[in-house]
Design a protein around this motif. Structure first.
Motif, PDB file in Angstrom:
ATOM      1  N   VAL A 174     -11.911  29.376  21.250  1.00 59.67           N
ATOM      2  CA  VAL A 174     -10.753  28.567  20.868  1.00 59.67           C
ATOM      3  C   VAL A 174      -9.783  29.416  20.067  1.00 59.67           C
ATOM      4  O   VAL A 174      -8.584  29.415  20.311  1.00 59.67           O
ATOM      5  CB  VAL A 174     -11.207  27.345  20.038  1.00 59.67           C
ATOM      6  CG1 VAL A 174     -10.009  26.496  19.622  1.00 59.67           C
ATOM      7  CG2 VAL A 174     -12.196  26.506  20.851  1.00 59.67           C
ATOM      8  N   ASN A 175     -10.323  30.135  19.095  1.00 58.12           N
ATOM      9  CA  ASN A 175      -9.501  30.995  18.241  1.00 58.12           C
ATOM     10  C   ASN A 175     -10.336  32.154  17.730  1.00 58.12           C
ATOM     11  O   ASN A 175     -11.429  31.937  17.214  1.00 58.12           O
ATOM     12  CB  ASN A 175      -8.973  30.194  17.044  1.00 58.12           C
ATOM     13  CG  ASN A 175      -7.482  29.955  17.163  1.00 58.12           C
ATOM     14  OD1 ASN A 175      -6.741  30.836  17.601  1.00 58.12           O
ATOM     15  ND2 ASN A 175      -7.055  28.771  16.790  1.00 58.12           N
ATOM     16  N   GLU A 176      -9.810  33.355  17.857  1.00 62.12           N
ATOM     17  CA  GLU A 176     -10.548  34.515  17.340  1.00 62.12           C
ATOM     18  C   GLU A 176     -10.313  34.664  15.847  1.00 62.12           C
ATOM     19  O   GLU A 176      -9.242  34.334  15.337  1.00 62.12           O
ATOM     20  CB  GLU A 176     -10.114  35.781  18.081  1.00 62.12           C
ATOM     21  CG  GLU A 176     -10.585  35.759  19.533  1.00 62.12           C
ATOM     22  CD  GLU A 176     -10.484  37.125  20.192  1.00 62.12           C
ATOM     23  OE1 GLU A 176     -10.976  38.099  19.593  1.00 62.12           O
ATOM     24  OE2 GLU A 176      -9.915  37.186  21.285  1.00 62.12           O
ATOM     25  N   GLY A 177     -11.350  35.126  15.161  1.00 63.82           N
ATOM     26  CA  GLY A 177     -11.229  35.326  13.717  1.00 63.82           C
ATOM     27  C   GLY A 177     -12.266  36.325  13.248  1.00 63.82           C
ATOM     28  O   GLY A 177     -13.058  36.834  14.051  1.00 63.82           O
ATOM     29  N   THR A 178     -12.268  36.615  11.953  1.00 61.65           N
ATOM     30  CA  THR A 178     -13.137  37.685  11.453  1.00 61.65           C
ATOM     31  C   THR A 178     -14.032  37.264  10.287  1.00 61.65           C
ATOM     32  O   THR A 178     -15.003  37.958   9.976  1.00 61.65           O
ATOM     33  CB  THR A 178     -12.275  38.880  10.963  1.00 61.65           C
ATOM     34  OG1 THR A 178     -11.293  38.378  10.044  1.00 61.65           O
ATOM     35  CG2 THR A 178     -11.596  39.578  12.124  1.00 61.65           C
ATOM     36  N   ASP A 179     -13.748  36.157   9.632  1.00 56.48           N
ATOM     37  CA  ASP A 179     -14.449  35.849   8.380  1.00 56.48           C
ATOM     38  C   ASP A 179     -15.660  34.926   8.561  1.00 56.48           C
ATOM     39  O   ASP A 179     -16.628  35.020   7.809  1.00 56.48           O
ATOM     40  CB  ASP A 179     -13.484  35.198   7.384  1.00 56.48           C
ATOM     41  CG  ASP A 179     -12.358  36.151   7.013  1.00 56.48           C
ATOM     42  OD1 ASP A 179     -12.579  37.374   7.078  1.00 56.48           O
ATOM     43  OD2 ASP A 179     -11.262  35.667   6.671  1.00 56.48           O
ATOM     44  N   VAL A 180     -15.588  34.024   9.499  1.00 59.00           N
ATOM     45  CA  VAL A 180     -16.673  33.066   9.703  1.00 59.00           C
ATOM     46  C   VAL A 180     -16.615  32.560  11.152  1.00 59.00           C
ATOM     47  O   VAL A 180     -15.528  32.401  11.698  1.00 59.00           O
ATOM     48  CB  VAL A 180     -16.578  31.885   8.696  1.00 59.00           C
ATOM     49  CG1 VAL A 180     -15.235  31.169   8.792  1.00 59.00           C
ATOM     50  CG2 VAL A 180     -17.719  30.882   8.907  1.00 59.00           C
ATOM     51  N   ILE A 239     -10.777  22.917  14.854  1.00 67.03           N
ATOM     52  CA  ILE A 239      -9.443  23.523  14.984  1.00 67.03           C
ATOM     53  C   ILE A 239      -8.600  23.218  13.748  1.00 67.03           C
ATOM     54  O   ILE A 239      -7.936  24.097  13.187  1.00 67.03           O
ATOM     55  CB  ILE A 239      -8.750  23.012  16.269  1.00 67.03           C
ATOM     56  CG1 ILE A 239      -9.441  23.602  17.498  1.00 67.03           C
ATOM     57  CG2 ILE A 239      -7.262  23.329  16.260  1.00 67.03           C
ATOM     58  CD1 ILE A 239      -9.014  22.995  18.818  1.00 67.03           C
ATOM     59  N   GLN A 240      -8.666  21.975  13.319  1.00 68.07           N
ATOM     60  CA  GLN A 240      -7.929  21.607  12.099  1.00 68.07           C
ATOM     61  C   GLN A 240      -8.470  22.363  10.885  1.00 68.07           C
ATOM     62  O   GLN A 240      -7.709  22.817  10.036  1.00 68.07           O
ATOM     63  CB  GLN A 240      -8.035  20.101  11.869  1.00 68.07           C
ATOM     64  CG  GLN A 240      -7.238  19.299  12.879  1.00 68.07           C
ATOM     65  CD  GLN A 240      -7.422  17.830  12.636  1.00 68.07           C
ATOM     66  OE1 GLN A 240      -8.510  17.298  12.831  1.00 68.07           O
ATOM     67  NE2 GLN A 240      -6.371  17.179  12.174  1.00 68.07           N
ATOM     68  N   ALA A 241      -9.790  22.505  10.841  1.00 70.03           N
ATOM     69  CA  ALA A 241     -10.414  23.248   9.739  1.00 70.03           C
ATOM     70  C   ALA A 241      -9.925  24.693   9.742  1.00 70.03           C
ATOM     71  O   ALA A 241      -9.661  25.272   8.679  1.00 70.03           O
ATOM     72  CB  ALA A 241     -11.929  23.188   9.862  1.00 70.03           C
ATOM     73  N   GLY A 242      -9.782  25.255  10.935  1.00 70.79           N
ATOM     74  CA  GLY A 242      -9.308  26.635  11.053  1.00 70.79           C
ATOM     75  C   GLY A 242      -7.927  26.793  10.448  1.00 70.79           C
ATOM     76  O   GLY A 242      -7.636  27.784   9.759  1.00 70.79           O
ATOM     77  N   GLU A 243      -7.062  25.810  10.666  1.00 73.14           N
ATOM     78  CA  GLU A 243      -5.701  25.864  10.098  1.00 73.14           C
ATOM     79  C   GLU A 243      -5.748  25.730   8.580  1.00 73.14           C
ATOM     80  O   GLU A 243      -5.014  26.418   7.865  1.00 73.14           O
ATOM     81  CB  GLU A 243      -4.840  24.761  10.721  1.00 73.14           C
ATOM     82  CG  GLU A 243      -4.539  25.025  12.191  1.00 73.14           C
ATOM     83  CD  GLU A 243      -3.756  23.898  12.862  1.00 73.14           C
ATOM     84  OE1 GLU A 243      -3.357  22.950  12.159  1.00 73.14           O
ATOM     85  OE2 GLU A 243      -3.565  23.973  14.083  1.00 73.14           O
ATOM     86  N   MET A 244      -6.610  24.859   8.085  1.00 72.26           N
ATOM     87  CA  MET A 244      -6.740  24.677   6.633  1.00 72.26           C
ATOM     88  C   MET A 244      -7.278  25.957   5.980  1.00 72.26           C
ATOM     89  O   MET A 244      -6.833  26.355   4.901  1.00 72.26           O
ATOM     90  CB  MET A 244      -7.663  23.488   6.331  1.00 72.26           C
ATOM     91  CG  MET A 244      -7.033  22.150   6.726  1.00 72.26           C
ATOM     92  SD  MET A 244      -8.251  20.833   7.042  1.00 72.26           S
ATOM     93  CE  MET A 244      -8.777  20.455   5.394  1.00 72.26           C
TER      94      MET A 244
END
Lengths: 285, 317
Positions: B191-197, B210-215
């Protein structure tokens, strides 16, 4: 096949049953012996089966064939023996019954790809539903084959059976013949004492089934006649039930009529006594 | 970070109904069965066009599962439908023997899963179904995230040979995946790439993730979000690849924390790559009556709870 020949096959199937159960010291000889005439009559005379060169060819979908389902899977010995004697798999394989790495599991399964088996059974009450599904598929496919299913009388205590009994007349499943093996016994004792299934025939009739009886379920001629009659009643909007009166343990005098031989294996001495009463008509495996 | 937007909200069960409608036109072997919940399962369009291929079973779920197994003998592809509670726990032995052990090509399609069934309460809110179904050998278990994905999954499982449990729900939620997506069984969706978690979410919880990712982004935390729509077979490769990068995990599911997606992920981590994991799931309890939003809040299944879990997981690195 002449009745005399069918009776010879039945005698050999009975020998197979007691030898298989003795060989692994477990299994269910009582109900198997009681239903031997039905299995032999079906597979050697009445079922329309796919064959090549006189031998049956197994196809899971069973297109344009008659299908048989065993709901009370614990009487697997009579089914395995009948299938092997009919040519579905080598009779030598009967010696592996209930042993490690065998295709002849304690209760029938498709898991081992044993020819002739189309569904696992053993946990009771499910076979009529499965048979109704297969019969419905035949109707959707415009396939004229007939679906047969055997249940136990103790098994009628399962609630799912009555879900299926309600479904069949509502959906006019009239290409199906169900049998109840009325041997009057279950593990804990006579069915009338454990949980009385009184008036099964009247119950099925009240649900909309057409019910006939085979009073002498261990008489080959009576079984053949009953099967003929059941088939003649198909195609009129109603499922058919055959009340098959059998004797548990039939053919071996000391096993007859008692729940004690529901799930007990004979010892060496008892095996010899049993085999002494059963003609080796086709050669032991 | 990719932004996800939506123009409408729909229920995933309607995605199932739309998928069945399309299958009815495409595949003559597809047969639908239902146990007196045709409206709830959105089967009307299928039934209208294919009345002969619909089997009303009445309130007899055990019989419906057996019928479905029998229908496969003859080449039919039965879709057995009812509420998730009645499609699993009520008929576990029928599924076990006649479908899973017998390896029959039955599709068990279950609506109203989880807490978000809402006001009917705990008798109908099953939170154990993923666990029960994934324990059956050979069973494929799918929990898609929105209307479009449920429709695509419905169509995809008809082409897959073998028993499948397809889980979806009642509430309307944002439609944020593509209408023309191809559904690949067993393939996790980035859904979305990231590096921290790494946040692994399934079903309704994907939108929350997805909403949590934005927050989290607003607080300077870069979360990777992956939709695990197939619980079994689990995309272990995608999970490990993500955890190698992020070093910690949040699992999010509308299910008991025991036996669900979180436990499946934990098994992978224990075996291949130890990493801290926080569960966003129901804490071994039954549900209760309430609106879906109230229940998600009370039982800890919102974006806010995912954010908190992500911070806990990061702190444990």
């Amino acid at each position: 096949m002449e009745i005399e020949q069918l009776e010879k096959v039945a005698s050999q199937v009975r020998r197979d049953i007691v030898r298989m159960v003795h060989g692994c010291q477990s299994g269910h000889p009582g109900g198997s012996l009681g239903c031997t005439e039905l299995f032999v009559a079906l597979y050697f005379e009445r079922l329309k089966l796919k064959e090549e060169g006189g031998k049956p060819v197994f196809d899971m979908n069973g297109t344009d064939e008659d299908l048989f389902f065993l709901s009370n899977g614990h009487i697997s010995p009579v089914w395995y023996s009948t299938l092997a004697r009919r040519g579905y798999f080598p009779v030598e394989e009967l010696a592996t019954f209930r042993k490690l790495d065998s295709r002849l599991q304690g209760h029938p399964t498709t898991h081992e790809h044993l020819e002739g088996i189309r569904i696992a059974s053993g946990s009771l009450g499910q076979g009529l539903s499965v048979a109704l599904g297969a019969a419905t598929a035949k109707k959707l496919n415009n396939d004229k084959g007939i679906v047969y299913v055997l249940m136990g009388d103790g098994e009628q205590q399962e609630g799912q059976v009555w879900e299926a009994v309600t479904f069949a007349p509502h959906h006019e499943v009239d290409n199906l013949i169900a049998f109840i093996d009325l041997n009057g016994q279950q593990i804990d004792g006579p069915t009338v004492k454990v949980m009385n299934n009184r008036d099964l025939g009247k119950k099925y009739e009240a649900f909309g089934w057409e019910v006939i009886s085979i009073e002498e379920g261990n008489d080959m001629a009576a079984v053949l006649k009953g099967l003929y009659e059941a088939k003649s009643r198909l195609g009129h909007g109603r499922p058919i039930l055959v009340l098959l009166h059998t004797g548990m343990g039939y053919g071996v005098d000391f096993m007859m009529g008692s729940h004690k031989w529901h799930g007990v294996a004979p010892n060496d001495e008892q095996l010899a006594a049993a085999l002494g009463q059963l003609e080796e008509s086709l050669g032991d495996y | 970070m990719k932004k996800y937007t939506f123009t409408e909200k729909k229920d995933t069960r309607s995605g199932f109904g739309a998928g069945m409608h399309e299958l009815g036109q495409q595949n003559p072997n597809v047969v639908a069965l239902c146990a007196d919940l045709v409206g709830s399962l959105k089967l009307e369009p299928f039934i209208k066009e294919n009345p002969d291929r619909f089997i009303q079973c009445g309130i007899s779920e055990a019989n419906m599962i057996g019928l479905s197994a029998g229908l496969t003998i003859g080449g039919k592809i039965p879709f057995a439908t009812t509420f998730a509670n009645f499609a699993t726990g009520r008929v576990y032995d029928q599924i076990r023997q006649s479908v899973a052990y017998s390896n029959k090509n039955v599709k068990i399609c279950a609506s109203h899963a989880g807490l978000t069934l809402g006001e009917d309460g705990a008798t109908h809110q099953i939170l154990e179904d993923l666990g029960m179904m994934k324990m059956l050998p050979g069973m494929t278990v799918i929990n898609p995230c929105d209307y479009n994905q449920t429709k695509a999954a419905t169509i995809a499982i008809a082409d897959y040979e073998g028993p499948v449990y397809l889980r979806f729900g009642r509430p309307v939620i944002p439609v944020f995946t593509d209408a023309d997506q191809k559904f690949e069984i067993g393939k996790a969706w980035m859904v979305n790439e990231g590096t921290d978690v790494s946040i692994f979410a399934t079903g309704h919880m994907v939108w929350e993730a997805i909403q949590a990712g934005e927050m989290l982004e607003a607080e300077g935390i870069n979360a990777e979000i992956i939709n695990i729509h197939t619980i079994k077979p689990l995309d272990e490769e995608a999970i490990l690849k993500s955890v190698e990068k992020t070093g910690c995990v949040v699992s999010a599911e509308e299910h008991n924390r025991i036996g669900g997606l979180g436990d499946s992920i934990a098994q992978v981590l224990v075996k291949h790559k130890l990493a801290p994991q926080e569960y966003v799931a129901v804490d071994d309890s039954f549900g209760e009556s309430g609106t879906p939003a109230q229940l998600l809040e009370k039982y800890g299944l919102t974006a806010k709870h995912i954010v908190e879990a992500a911070k806990r997981a990061i702190a444990r690195k």
